[in-house]
Motif scaffolding. Structure first.
Motif, PDB file in Angstrom:
ATOM      1  N   ILE A 192       0.839  -1.204   0.000  1.00  0.00           N
ATOM      2  CA  ILE A 192       0.000   0.000   0.000  1.00  0.00           C
ATOM      3  C   ILE A 192       0.870   1.248   0.000  1.00  0.00           C
ATOM      4  O   ILE A 192       0.651   2.184  -0.782  1.00  0.00           O
ATOM      5  N   HIS A 193       1.879   1.265   0.851  1.00  0.00           N
ATOM      6  CA  HIS A 193       2.757   2.438   0.915  1.00  0.00           C
ATOM      7  C   HIS A 193       3.565   2.606  -0.371  1.00  0.00           C
ATOM      8  O   HIS A 193       3.834   3.732  -0.808  1.00  0.00           O
ATOM      9  N   GLU A 194       3.944   1.496  -0.992  1.00  0.00           N
ATOM     10  CA  GLU A 194       4.737   1.583  -2.217  1.00  0.00           C
ATOM     11  C   GLU A 194       3.904   2.075  -3.398  1.00  0.00           C
ATOM     12  O   GLU A 194       4.366   2.923  -4.180  1.00  0.00           O
ATOM     13  N   LEU A 195       2.696   1.560  -3.536  1.00  0.00           N
ATOM     14  CA  LEU A 195       1.884   1.888  -4.705  1.00  0.00           C
ATOM     15  C   LEU A 195       1.105   3.187  -4.572  1.00  0.00           C
ATOM     16  O   LEU A 195       0.687   3.759  -5.576  1.00  0.00           O
ATOM     17  N   HIS A 196       0.911   3.652  -3.331  1.00  0.00           N
ATOM     18  CA  HIS A 196       0.067   4.825  -3.127  1.00  0.00           C
ATOM     19  C   HIS A 196       0.806   5.874  -2.297  1.00  0.00           C
ATOM     20  O   HIS A 196       0.742   5.864  -1.063  1.00  0.00           O
ATOM     21  N   PRO A 197       1.498   6.797  -2.963  1.00  0.00           N
ATOM     22  CA  PRO A 197       2.255   7.837  -2.244  1.00  0.00           C
ATOM     23  C   PRO A 197       1.394   8.658  -1.291  1.00  0.00           C
ATOM     24  O   PRO A 197       1.878   9.141  -0.267  1.00  0.00           O
ATOM     25  N   GLY A 198       0.110   8.827  -1.614  1.00  0.00           N
ATOM     26  CA  GLY A 198      -0.767   9.608  -0.754  1.00  0.00           C
ATOM     27  C   GLY A 198      -1.238   8.870   0.473  1.00  0.00           C
ATOM     28  O   GLY A 198      -1.811   9.474   1.391  1.00  0.00           O
ATOM     29  N   ALA A 199      -1.007   7.561   0.515  1.00  0.00           N
ATOM     30  CA  ALA A 199      -1.425   6.753   1.665  1.00  0.00           C
ATOM     31  C   ALA A 199      -0.298   6.749   2.696  1.00  0.00           C
ATOM     32  O   ALA A 199       0.477   5.798   2.795  1.00  0.00           O
ATOM     33  N   THR A 200      -0.212   7.819   3.455  1.00  0.00           N
ATOM     34  CA  THR A 200       0.819   7.928   4.485  1.00  0.00           C
ATOM     35  C   THR A 200       0.597   6.903   5.585  1.00  0.00           C
ATOM     36  O   THR A 200       1.551   6.414   6.197  1.00  0.00           O
TER      37      THR A 200
END
Length: 270
Positions: free
Chosen positions: A117-125
């Motif tokens: 999740i963190h790798e694919l979604h930069p906005g998902a802090t």
């Protein structure tokens, strides 16, 4: 040529999207200050999960990306109860699954889900995951939240159902599949599994988790009692603009933060 007349903003409305007097995000002088802030909120969120009954054995985890090393994230350690987690117990995990800070081990499911999740979604802090009864019941029915009230409208068009269950999530491939299916949504309901919510901060991700689970309970109760009448598209969109506001989500967590820190100040032990 006509000139549009803009009505003056009423004095009782603040200059925010929602009109509420919500303060802006905190600013930090150093990465270390930002890291301490994130870790404290993470520890508080985990204690809140314990307080509100979101624990299910060793299952459930909340993560937040490190503010300096963006390929690393902080998460609760394996085998430590939500009720007892302190800042000192948190672990930092790199992209290969190695614990680079902390004395505990990482839950394999936490690594494969949160790392992707963190790798694919930069906005998902941050990302929050739990196996709550209400989310599991809703998932078993193969249903997402319907916009039957203002709170559930926060997820109107911002949620997705994931049905590809392959057993406990211990492979990176499965974690990546979940992360890809999440897309730009703020919630993914895992059928036969549980719920994941994401946000631009721990505060936001955890607020969405609390809200989603509460809305799932309301929907299950309403459907058991009769036929709920959903909001229209226009109504749901208007409600989402207010109750789905990210700034409101972050500030709403602050009330829970004040509550849990006053009750359980030891969570801040470093």
């Amino acid at each position: 040529m006509s000139t549009a007349v803009t009505e003056p903003r009423p004095a009782y409305l603040a200059d925010t999207v929602t009109g509420l007097p919500i303060p802006g995000d905190p600013e930090f002088a150093t990465c270390e200050d930002a890291r301490r802030h994130r870790k404290q909120r993470l520890a508080a969120a985990l204690r809140l999960f314990g307080k509100y009954g979101f624990g299910e054995g060793v299952s459930g985890h909340i993560s937040v990306r490190d503010p300096e090393h963006e390929d690393r994230f902080w998460v609760n350690p394996f085998g430590v109860s939500f009720h007892r987690v302190r800042v000192a117990d948190l672990i930092c995990v790199d992209s290969g699954g190695r614990v680079v800070s902390g004395r505990h081990r990482v839950n394999p499911s936490a690594f494969v889900i949160h790392s992707q999740i963190h790798e694919l979604h930069p906005g998902a802090t941050a990302a929050a995951h739990g196996h709550t009864p209400h989310s599991r019941a809703l998932g078993a029915l193969g249903r997402l939240l319907e916009p039957i009230d203002q709170e559930s409208a926060a997820f109107y068009g911002r949620q997705v159902l994931y049905g590809a269950y392959e057993g406990p999530s211990v492979s990176v491939a499965q974690g990546r599949d979940i992360a890809e299916r999440l897309g730009d949504h703020r919630a993914i309901l895992l059928r036969h599994h549980g719920l994941i919510t994401v946000g631009g901060s721990v505060e936001e991700a955890v607020h969405w988790f609390f809200t989603y689970d509460g809305c799932a309970q309301v929907q299950l109760l309403a459907q058991a009692a009769g036929t709920p009448q959903p909001l229209t598209h226009e109504q749901a969109t208007a409600a989402r603009d207010g109750f789905g506001d990210a700034q409101l989500g972050r500030f709403s967590f602050r009330l829970l933060w004040d509550e849990i820190v006053a009750e359980q100040p030891d969570l801040l032990d470093e």
